[in-house]
Scaffold this motif. Structure first.
Motif, PDB file in Angstrom:
ATOM      1  N   UNK A  18       0.846  -1.200   0.000  1.00  0.00           N
ATOM      2  CA  UNK A  18       0.000   0.000   0.000  1.00  0.00           C
ATOM      3  C   UNK A  18       0.876   1.243   0.000  1.00  0.00           C
ATOM      4  N   UNK A  19       1.869   1.257   0.907  1.00  0.00           N
ATOM      5  CA  UNK A  19       2.741   2.421   1.009  1.00  0.00           C
ATOM      6  C   UNK A  19       3.365   2.734  -0.337  1.00  0.00           C
ATOM      7  N   UNK A  22       1.173   4.152  -2.829  1.00  0.00           N
ATOM      8  CA  UNK A  22       0.873   5.560  -2.552  1.00  0.00           C
ATOM      9  C   UNK A  22       1.946   6.495  -3.093  1.00  0.00           C
ATOM     10  N   UNK A  23       3.200   6.053  -3.038  1.00  0.00           N
ATOM     11  CA  UNK A  23       4.261   6.973  -3.480  1.00  0.00           C
ATOM     12  C   UNK A  23       4.554   6.848  -4.968  1.00  0.00           C
TER      13      UNK A  23
ATOM     14  N   UNK B  85      -1.313  11.087  -0.948  1.00  0.00           N
ATOM     15  CA  UNK B  85      -0.967   9.711  -0.549  1.00  0.00           C
ATOM     16  C   UNK B  85       0.526   9.565  -0.314  1.00  0.00           C
ATOM     17  N   UNK B  88       1.402  10.954   2.977  1.00  0.00           N
ATOM     18  CA  UNK B  88       0.922  10.079   4.055  1.00  0.00           C
ATOM     19  C   UNK B  88       1.852   8.886   4.213  1.00  0.00           C
ATOM     20  N   UNK B  89       2.148   8.256   3.074  1.00  0.00           N
ATOM     21  CA  UNK B  89       3.010   7.077   3.138  1.00  0.00           C
ATOM     22  C   UNK B  89       4.357   7.454   3.746  1.00  0.00           C
ATOM     23  N   UNK B 168      -7.317   1.440  12.323  1.00  0.00           N
ATOM     24  CA  UNK B 168      -6.927   0.078  11.946  1.00  0.00           C
ATOM     25  C   UNK B 168      -7.753  -0.942  12.709  1.00  0.00           C
ATOM     26  N   UNK B 172      -9.855  -0.480   9.224  1.00  0.00           N
ATOM     27  CA  UNK B 172      -9.425   0.269   8.047  1.00  0.00           C
ATOM     28  C   UNK B 172      -8.166  -0.344   7.461  1.00  0.00           C
ATOM     29  N   UNK B 173      -8.072  -0.305   6.136  1.00  0.00           N
ATOM     30  CA  UNK B 173      -6.791  -0.578   5.501  1.00  0.00           C
ATOM     31  C   UNK B 173      -6.047   0.751   5.473  1.00  0.00           C
ATOM     32  N   UNK B 174      -4.778   0.713   5.057  1.00  0.00           N
ATOM     33  CA  UNK B 174      -4.005   1.954   4.999  1.00  0.00           C
ATOM     34  C   UNK B 174      -4.779   3.007   4.204  1.00  0.00           C
ATOM     35  N   UNK B 175      -5.358   2.560   3.064  1.00  0.00           N
ATOM     36  CA  UNK B 175      -6.052   3.516   2.196  1.00  0.00           C
ATOM     37  C   UNK B 175      -7.252   4.141   2.890  1.00  0.00           C
ATOM     38  N   UNK B 176      -8.113   3.272   3.461  1.00  0.00           N
ATOM     39  CA  UNK B 176      -9.328   3.848   4.059  1.00  0.00           C
ATOM     40  C   UNK B 176      -8.954   4.688   5.266  1.00  0.00           C
ATOM     41  N   UNK B 178      -6.332   6.558   5.482  1.00  0.00           N
ATOM     42  CA  UNK B 178      -5.966   7.857   4.916  1.00  0.00           C
ATOM     43  C   UNK B 178      -7.220   8.612   4.515  1.00  0.00           C
ATOM     44  N   UNK B 180     -10.504   8.222   5.171  1.00  0.00           N
ATOM     45  CA  UNK B 180     -11.632   8.541   6.058  1.00  0.00           C
ATOM     46  C   UNK B 180     -11.191   9.281   7.313  1.00  0.00           C
ATOM     47  N   UNK B 181      -9.959   9.076   7.741  1.00  0.00           N
ATOM     48  CA  UNK B 181      -9.541   9.685   9.013  1.00  0.00           C
ATOM     49  C   UNK B 181      -8.504  10.783   8.793  1.00  0.00           C
ATOM     50  N   UNK B 182      -7.381  10.398   8.212  1.00  0.00           N
ATOM     51  CA  UNK B 182      -6.270  11.351   8.153  1.00  0.00           C
ATOM     52  C   UNK B 182      -6.613  12.543   7.266  1.00  0.00           C
TER      53      UNK B 182
ATOM     54  N   UNK D  52      -1.079  -4.259  16.394  1.00  0.00           N
ATOM     55  CA  UNK D  52      -0.508  -2.969  15.976  1.00  0.00           C
ATOM     56  C   UNK D  52       1.008  -3.035  15.979  1.00  0.00           C
ATOM     57  N   UNK D  72      -4.709  -6.037  12.371  1.00  0.00           N
ATOM     58  CA  UNK D  72      -5.662  -5.707  13.446  1.00  0.00           C
ATOM     59  C   UNK D  72      -7.097  -5.894  13.010  1.00  0.00           C
ATOM     60  N   UNK D  73      -7.397  -5.414  11.771  1.00  0.00           N
ATOM     61  CA  UNK D  73      -8.800  -5.383  11.386  1.00  0.00           C
ATOM     62  C   UNK D  73      -9.403  -6.775  11.309  1.00  0.00           C
ATOM     63  N   UNK D  89     -13.385  14.679  13.690  1.00  0.00           N
ATOM     64  CA  UNK D  89     -14.257  15.275  12.672  1.00  0.00           C
ATOM     65  C   UNK D  89     -15.591  14.546  12.593  1.00  0.00           C
ATOM     66  N   UNK D  98     -18.460   4.032  12.988  1.00  0.00           N
ATOM     67  CA  UNK D  98     -17.364   3.882  12.028  1.00  0.00           C
ATOM     68  C   UNK D  98     -16.955   2.421  11.833  1.00  0.00           C
ATOM     69  N   UNK D 102     -17.273   0.125   8.490  1.00  0.00           N
ATOM     70  CA  UNK D 102     -16.101  -0.504   7.859  1.00  0.00           C
ATOM     71  C   UNK D 102     -16.368  -1.980   7.606  1.00  0.00           C
TER      72      UNK D 102
END
Ligand SMILES: Nc1ncnc2c1ncn2[C@@H]1O[C@H](COP(=O)(O)OP(=O)(O)OP(=O)(O)O)[C@@H](O)[C@H]1O
Ligand SMILES: Nc1ncnc2c1ncn2[C@@H]1O[C@H](COP(=O)(O)OP(=O)(O)OP(=O)(O)O)[C@@H](O)[C@H]1O
Ligand SMILES: [Mg+2]
Ligand SMILES: [Mg+2]
Lengths: 306, 271, 418, 362, 362
Positions: A18-19, A22-23, B85, B88-89, B168, B172-176, B178, B180-182, D52, D72-73, D89, D98, D102
């Protein structure tokens, strides 16, 4: 803690993926439109190619161009001049920026408007701003003359005709345009200094000036360095101002490296030599920046040292 | 408790210093050709709108403004879509050698534009990007990415890690996380980045001049640069154009200055 | 803004597109009109213009950027008279010998043809000619009983007298207005001073720069000692054509050096406060040596990569044809490149000054012709500008240094000769 | 509802070992406390359970199924963070919804669950507020609610009360206890506050520098600590620990340290005669009496250093020679700083540790 | 060394009144605590004394001299902040030297003082470190040191211990007490932690929403609270407060509330016969006994809700009808949730408040 720690081998792989995803777009863009061109001009800085003289061909000459550059008096002048420009403008900008930030940091009515006003110079296209200053320092209907000599037209100064003044005016214009940007960065720095420190200093008997000198300034260091970094990078590559206002004149008084590079590259068609100039500009910036980065260091990179 | 006088002076100086050239141009734009060429200059304009007329209708300023809006807006959008993105990454996820990436990005942005202009022109020529808006946007995005990413990254870095972890655990996955939250939390940072990028794209002259050679696509700076005919310095038109060209940004700044500042303070230099 | 023309999109029956790179035209309407007429006559063709800033240099940089990247979409372009060697050597401009026949060449001014030639081939068709002229205030000269000066010293003398007389009336009045900013125009101006002092810039046969000749230095010395400061504002160091003309047209200069187009404006009541009081004469010489006018002007060339050479030629021969030259002369006061037009009664009534200017135009002196001219020009610009900007500067060594740099470049091109 | 098992979990950051071979069983429905000083690895362990952090070695089983490779999920757990980590928010309602969204829970189902949880925690009126409009205690509840609605197999808490002030904390403590009784779910709870540990948990796992020292019910932990560390960790003021040696003397035994000598009853188990160095003798402040007692006891002569009167009771800081001794008594006893004071140590209240291990002396 | 006097200090922020007519005398050398719930105005009062805030009305006198118009630096005070406010860019040594340098103290003098303070606080080894290289407790000491070296007339502390964990806090508490004894200077100390208040101060000023409720020694505050608020504020668990009325009955009196009725002895003072509504009857959890007592007492029948075994002692949450009652007893008493339990209220331990004011009933 550095971000989210993946749960295990597989999950780790998933998150790494994923990371990367993203980049990747950013990397690709950078690769195509920054890295490739940079590589290109690095390459051509090692070759001799003179559009006007095809007979010279397009041959690899190693560091020949840089050797010539080292002997080129014009380049020397330009370099010295650029360096002077960078030092003067950045220092002035940051100094002024601190002043601006201090003002904007205070609480007073209509601060929003003042902030906006302070940002306006930065929002005016450089090309336009340059024309503005050229107009203001015009030898006949310039505002500067009007301000200084009113209607004694005989005494009106042709500012841009004097090498010294022309250089000064270029710096002045640059400072005017970007001090507010520096001020913004500094302001950001100001806002993260806890008030408790100032209380403590007051109790310790520090006067306003002493508080500024002993508390504010030292704690602003990261902000100042960041501002310096960004400003230096831009100042070294000053182009529009010269291009619009003076074309490097009078008598090369405003001939900066970037503009010299432009002329050799675009007007004279000396591809190799021009590239060499650009590369050396880059080298200079890089060297300066390294110093800054060393000092600002990882602070710029967020979490790890929290 | 301390005297407000220095502050007052500071404010006055700041406002005056920032505005007077612009104001002088504003005055000029309202003069007539004769007033402009008067020596000594006249202080107060007759308030003729002639130059606005010529700037708008003879020089088609609005077309240029429109182009600039498209280009700057597009650049900003793209730069965020690509930059967020990445930021964030770089800030929050574990990436091997992220420091190198960030450093590299910065280095890239140090290279003189004139040097990379040629190759970029080549690429665009090859992919048919010359004289197109997207063609000029691509290099803009590239050149503004480092700035955008740095601001956003340092902003993300300031957000509490707990939130991501909560996300998490919540599935959430990393994407969601980012998305929905970040992202919602980073709004100020995003604002800041946008403004910086937008202003850059709005002001950029060199690439635009090189890449956009047809009036239909040319942006404001180029358009204004083209004002200069052979006969007389069109100071009046220039002034009018400058005023018109600056107003949108002034509005932008006035609207968003709070965000700009807060964004920066949460971001860039917090250490 | 209107849709961009894209040839691939339009269908088979679509007209061929000729892309014409030009600077921002001074008379947009005239140009639109011209192109309208052309497309009317040639419905199968469409002209697409790409516009560069007006400054000759900026235009050069943009155009060469396209050409050096071998952009095939460029068909027709303007060439400044000084670029032909570069464009020819670099293989950007296409030789026109087969199209531009001897017969048709007859009609053009020889000097303009000459600058289009490189190593025996013709690369451009003259579109307009320019040459330095001395404009003056008829009223002032008459008032003090002067004729247009024949030598620079006379000019200085006349100007000084007039200034002494007029200072009280018009404090802003200066003696001379020209283009001394650090740019190509500076070379043009200096070439005239140097030439009229008997010097030259480059000995083309030997391929050696001649900046340090004492005649050359004398010319420069004259400018910085007698002209700049005493007679003319140092502001000239920041002037290009527009500023210098503006100063003159506002009645702030007795004498003014500029290209032919200036006549039109200086005498246009809307643009000038001295309309009708303007005279034009050849530039002064110095005792025994006639005045020299720098040859300027624009040629039309075809890109060697153009895929529509024939259509492009159509367009060029249209623009340079008798009617169009006449049209532009009438509409824009542009000096035509065709000899006959200088005898055209209608045009002469419109531009009486041509009677006196024709000679100058026809005998103007070209700048050095070299494929590396831009580089040479930069060196000269730097030298001249420094000479004028720093009054104390010791010219000799400066000149020698400039010469050395120029010679190094010239040596490079030596290998070029066939 | 699920049971959790840790099989010799180790975790290193770089080369600092933060968790060291921790094995632990958390039976279904139990409320287990991870207790330890700051920096001992509690959070790390909890975060490892949550997924985590990833353990360096060892296995984590939920309901007997290894979850080592699950992010975790996918572990079906809920976690309440030290700073609540409410999404600023989102409204309280959306915060709670939430996790369910999800997981694609049908809307009406979501609403139902939120309603239940809100009623249970008494936060119905807050559902439409944003976190910043809530007091600390309210945020606390919302964070809890966000966990509850998920109906996860396992609840994890990381010092959820540490940011509340005293009054609120004891109130929330009770609520949490009731909550656990009502839901009967499995909970793992990190804290460094003894009172929480003692009152909330049915099991306490005491960590020390990444190692598990003792895992038992609060009472047993308090009354029969396995080693001096545990003994010294629990209780405020903590147990007095005297270092010295025991050796037989006449018909009984005696404890001997640098500055004190305390006669002991004969041990209740076979112990080789002769001196045993590395002995620790412990007694809790509240077990020391400043007045003679009926039961068998030894006495010690001390002088008073400081007397802290807490109102409810009084804490005396005494010293027997160089040996400090803390005693808790009822308030307004007639003691005065720097006066001599004889104290009595009931034998049944003595804790004896030989070579760092508890022995049941009496 | 100095005494401090506040003359009806009031402070408003905008139109919210944060301090309301506070008058207070802090005698030379005393250790006075400003105690109160969060947000009651403690910090504001302290900052006003320091001169960091300016009072809206009232006067501040140090050594009998009004300092209302003096900026902080001329009041010759030192302050220790909640977050220590150490200068992050200066070493410990420079942090301590800062105030002295600002006051142009001769260098050798500075060094001497720093050396003394450092020895006193045991931070010599830290002198060359930067704050971020220090643990919480160490920062605490440095902050203290920075105040000490200045040898000011007056020390001000704003919750200096609130950021330390339990162990450290009690340790620092003792140190502070010793420090005060050694220096004998006047100290004003803000906290919302009772234990600190009770153990540290020789005087406690209890604030409630900007008003001064009671100012007295810790013991008197605890044993003879002036009103229900004070009574309820001190003590963990806090005093049980029953709201109802008292009226004569037969030869004695009785307290009557919604769900309980408690016989009382005849009052020790003349009180008009007839029912007195708006009466509050208070008794501390530790004063309630679950076994019969010798002294005169009333008993109450309750049922057990929750029994919290803290190891050292046990907290019972009982209810008599709707009236909750908290009791603190020794551990392992035989009580079981939801079983009935009879408790005894010794008369001498009862606190009676008529119309919000304490009356000495017995
Ligand atoms: N990401 C990390 N990198 C390196 N060391 C870490 C990291 N996270 C935690 N540690 C170290 O691991 C040890 C345990 O940390 P942890 O947060 O689990 O302690 P804790 O018991 O939760 O303490 P507290 O009660 O203060 O939360 C600490 O010494 C800490 O410094
Ligand atoms: N600068 C200010 N502007 C407006 N209100 C303020 C300001 N400072 C404090 N207050 C208000 O004054 C009241 C008292 O604040 P203060 O900080 O003195 O409380 P406190 O007793 O110190 O609380 P804590 O124990 O949390 O520190 C609070 O309600 C706070 O909201
Ligand atoms: Mg933790
Ligand atoms: Mg406070």
């Amino acid at each position: 803690m550095n971000g989210t720690a993946p749960a295990s081998a597989t999950a780790l792989r998933r998150d790494r993926l994923a990371a990367w995803v993203m980049v990747v777009p950013a990397l690709l863009l950078t690769l195509a439109f920054a890295l490739y061109p940079v590589a290109q001009s690095l390459m051509s800085s090692l070759r001799r190619r003179f559009l006007g003289v095809p007979a010279l061909g397009d041959t690899f000459v190693g560091l020949e161009n840089f050797r010539l550059l080292a002997q080129d008096p014009v380049a020397h002048d330009a370099f010295a001049r650029t360096l002077g420009f960078v030092l003067l403008s950045t220092v002035l900008e940051v100094a002024l920026g601190v002043a601006i930030a201090l003002v904007l940091h205070e609480q007073f009515r209509g601060r929003g408007w003042v902030r906006a006003a302070a940002l306006i110079p930065w929002a005016i296209p450089t090309v336009v701003a340059s024309q503005m200053w050229r107009y203001i320092f015009n030898d006949q209907y310039g505002f500067a003359n009007l301000l200084l000599y009113r209607d004694q037209v005989a005494r009106y100064e042709p500012w841009l005709a004097s090498p010294a003044w022309a250089f000064a005016i270029i710096i002045f214009a640059d400072v005017w345009k970007t001090a507010s940007f520096a001020g913004l960065l500094v302001l950001a720095g100001l806002q993260v200094i806890p008030d408790e420190l100032y209380d403590a200093a007051k109790i310790d008997g520090a006067s306003a000036w002493q508080r500024f000198w002993h508390i504010t300034l030292p704690l602003l260091k990261p902000a100042l360095l960041l501002a310096l970094l960004f400003r230096t990078m831009d100042a070294f590559r000053v182009f529009d101002l010269v291009f619009v206002m003076t074309q490097g004149g009078p008598g090369d008084a405003t001939q900066v490296l970037q503009f010299y590079g432009y002329k050799t590259l675009f007007t004279e068609g000396r591809m190799g030599y021009g590239a060499a100039i650009s590369v050396s500009v880059f080298a200079a910036i890089f060297a300066l920046s390294l110093i800054y980065i060393r000092t600002v260091g990882s602070r710029l990179l967020g979490r790890e040292d929290r | 408790m301390t005297s407000r006088l220095p502050l007052r002076l500071g404010i006055a100086g700041l406002v005056l210093g920032s505005l007077f050239p612009f104001v002088w141009f504003l005055i000029t734009s309202l003069k007539s050709q004769h007033e402009i060429e008067a020596v000594p200059p006249t202080w107060w304009p007759s308030g003729s709108l002639e130059f606005y007329r010529t700037a708008l209708f003879d020089h088609h300023l609005l077309d240029y403004v429109l182009n600039s809006v498209i280009v700057a807006g597009g650049t900003t959008l793209l730069s965020l879509v690509v930059g967020t993105p990445a930021a964030y990454a770089l800030a929050c996820l574990r990436l091997p050698g992220q420091r190198w990436l960030m450093g590299g990005l910065l280095c890239i942005s140090m290279f003189p534009q004139i040097a990379i202009a040629g190759p970029i022109w080549e690429i665009l020529n090859r992919i048919g990007g010359l004289n197109t808006h997207w063609g000029v946007m691509l290099p803009y995005v590239t050149l503004t990415l480092p700035m955008a990413i740095w601001i956003l990254a340092s902003f993300f870095a300031e957000l509490p890690t707990e939130l991501e972890e909560a996300a998490q655990v919540d599935g959430c996955s990393a994407w969601s996380a980012l998305w929905r939250i970040m992202l919602p939390l980073a709004t100020p940072g995003i604002f800041t980045a946008s403004i910086l990028v937008f202003i850059y794209a709005w002001n950029e002259f060199f690439f635009a001049l090189l890449i956009l050679t047809r009036p239909e696509q040319q942006t404001l700076p180029v358009g204004i640069a083209l004002f200069q005919g052979e006969f007389t310095m069109p100071w009046g038109e220039l002034a009018a154009a400058a005023v018109l060209a600056t107003l949108p940004l002034v509005l932008l700044v006035i609207l968003f200055q709070r965000w700009i500042v807060s964004g920066l303070s949460a971001g860039a230099v917090k250490g | 803004c209107h849709a961009t023309g894209d040839e691939t999109a339009t269908g088979a029956s679509a007209p061929t597109v000729i892309r014409f790179v030009s600077w921002k035209p001074d008379y947009p309407r005239a140009w639109d009109e011209a192109i309208r007429i052309f497309t009317e006559r040639h419905p199968h063709l469409r002209i697409e213009r790409e516009i560069a800033p007006h400054s000759s240099t900026a235009y050069h940089d943009l155009l060469t950027q396209k050409l050096k990247n071998r952009d095939p979409s460029v068909d027709v372009f303007f060439m400044d008279v000084i670029w032909v060697p570069e464009f020819a050597a670099a293989g950007w401009a296409r030789p026109l010998n087969d199209r531009f026949t001897e017969a048709s060449q007859e009609a053009f001014l020889p000097s303009t043809l000459e600058v289009g030639r490189y190593h025996g081939h013709l690369y451009g068709v003259p579109s307009r000619i320019d040459a330095g002229l001395l404009y003056y205030r008829v009223d002032l000269l008459r008032k003090y009983g002067f004729e247009p000066p024949g030598t620079w010293n006379e000019l200085v003398h006349q100007a000084t007298t007039i200034l002494d007389g007029e200072r009280a009336a018009t404090p802003t009045l200066r003696g001379y207005s020209a283009q001394f900013k650090q740019y190509e125009g500076l070379v043009c101006n200096m070439l005239e001073f140097i030439g009229s002092h008997g010097g030259i810039l480059i000995d083309e046969d030997r391929g050696a720069a001649r900046l340090s000749d004492e005649r050359t230095l004398a010319a420069i010395e004259f400018v910085r000692a007698r002209l700049l400061g005493p007679l003319a504002s140092r502001a000239l160091l920041t002037y290009q054509e527009p500023e210098s003309l503006a100063a003159f047209a506002r009645g702030n200069a007795v004498f003014h050096r500029n290209w032919p187009y200036a006549w039109e404006i200086a005498n246009n009541p809307d643009r000038s406060s001295i309309a009708g009081r303007v005279g034009a004469a050849p530039l002064p010489g110095s005792d025994g040596i006639p005045g020299v006018a720098t040859l300027g002007g624009w040629l039309l060339g075809i890109s060697s990569l153009s895929r529509h050479a024939d259509e492009a030629w159509e367009f060029i021969s249209f623009l340079t044809g008798h009617d169009m030259q006449r049209f532009f002369a009438r509409e824009a006061g542009i000096a035509p490149s065709r000899t006959v037009l200088y005898a055209d009664p209608e045009l002469l009534t419109a531009n009486p000054q041509w009677r006196s200017q024709a000679a100058v135009l026809h005998s103007a002196t070209p700048r050095p012709r070299s494929p590396v001219y831009p580089a040479l020009s930069h060196i000269m610009q730097r030298f001249f500008s420094r000479a004028l900007a720093y009054p104390g500067l010791d010219l000799e060594p400066e000149a020698r240094r400039a010469e050395r740099e120029m010679n190094r470049l010239l040596d490079l091109t030596r290998s070029e000769a066939p | 509802m699920a049971d959790l098992e840790l099989r010799s979990i180790s975790k290193r950051f770089g080369d600092t070992r933060v968790l060291d071979e921790i094995s632990l069983r958390v039976p279904d429905g139990s409320f287990t406390i991870l207790l330890g000083a700051s920096g001992c690895g509690k959070s790390t362990l909890l975060r490892t359970i949550a997924g985590l952090e990833s353990q360096t070695s060892g296995h984590i089983l939920i309901d007997g199924r290894a979850v080592d490779d699950l992010p975790p999920r996918d572990r079906d757990i809920a976690m309440v963070f030290q700073h609540y980590a409410l999404y600023p928010h989102l409204t309280v309602r959306d915060n709670m919804a939430f996790g369910l969204r999800m997981r694609r829970t049908p809307p009406q189902d979501i609403d139902a669950r939120i309603a239940d949880a809100a009623r249970l925690l008494g936060i119905e009126p807050l559902l439409n507020r944003k976190p910043k409009e809530l007091s600390g205690g309210q945020r606390q509840r919302v964070a809890m609610g966000r966990a509850i609605v998920r109906k996860p197999k396992l609840f994890l808490f990381d010092e959820p009360l540490s940011n509340l002030d005293a009054q609120l904390r004891s109130a929330m403590r009770l609520e949490l206890k009731r909550l656990h009784e009502r839901l009967g779910v499995t909970m793992v709870y990190v804290t460094h506050d003894q009172v929480e540990a003692m009152t909330l948990g049915d099991t306490i796992a005491l960590l020390d520098r990444g190692r598990l020292r003792q895992c038992d019910t609060p009472q047993r932990l308090y009354r029969t600590p396995a080693d001096p560390f545990v003994a010294g960790f629990l209780g405020t003021p903590p147990m007095n620990l005297l270092h010295g040696s025991v050796s037989p003397r006449g018909d009984g035994w005696r404890f001997q340290s640098a500055s004190v000598e305390i006669p002991l009853p004969p041990p209740s188990f076979r112990i080789p005669a002769g001196s045993h160095t590395d002995t620790v003798l412990g007694i809790r402040p509240e077990d020391v009496s400043i007045s003679p007692v009926q039961e068998p006891a030894s006495h010690l002569d001390t002088t008073v250093d400081v007397a802290e009167d807490l109102g409810s009771d009084m804490v005396l800081h005494l010293s027997a020679g160089t040996q400090p001794l803390v005693v808790r008594t009822r308030p307004n006893e007639p003691v005065h700083p720097s006066h001599p004071l004889r104290v009595f140590l009931p034998h049944r209240a003595l804790h004896v540790f030989l070579d760092e291990r508890r022995v049941d002396w009496t």
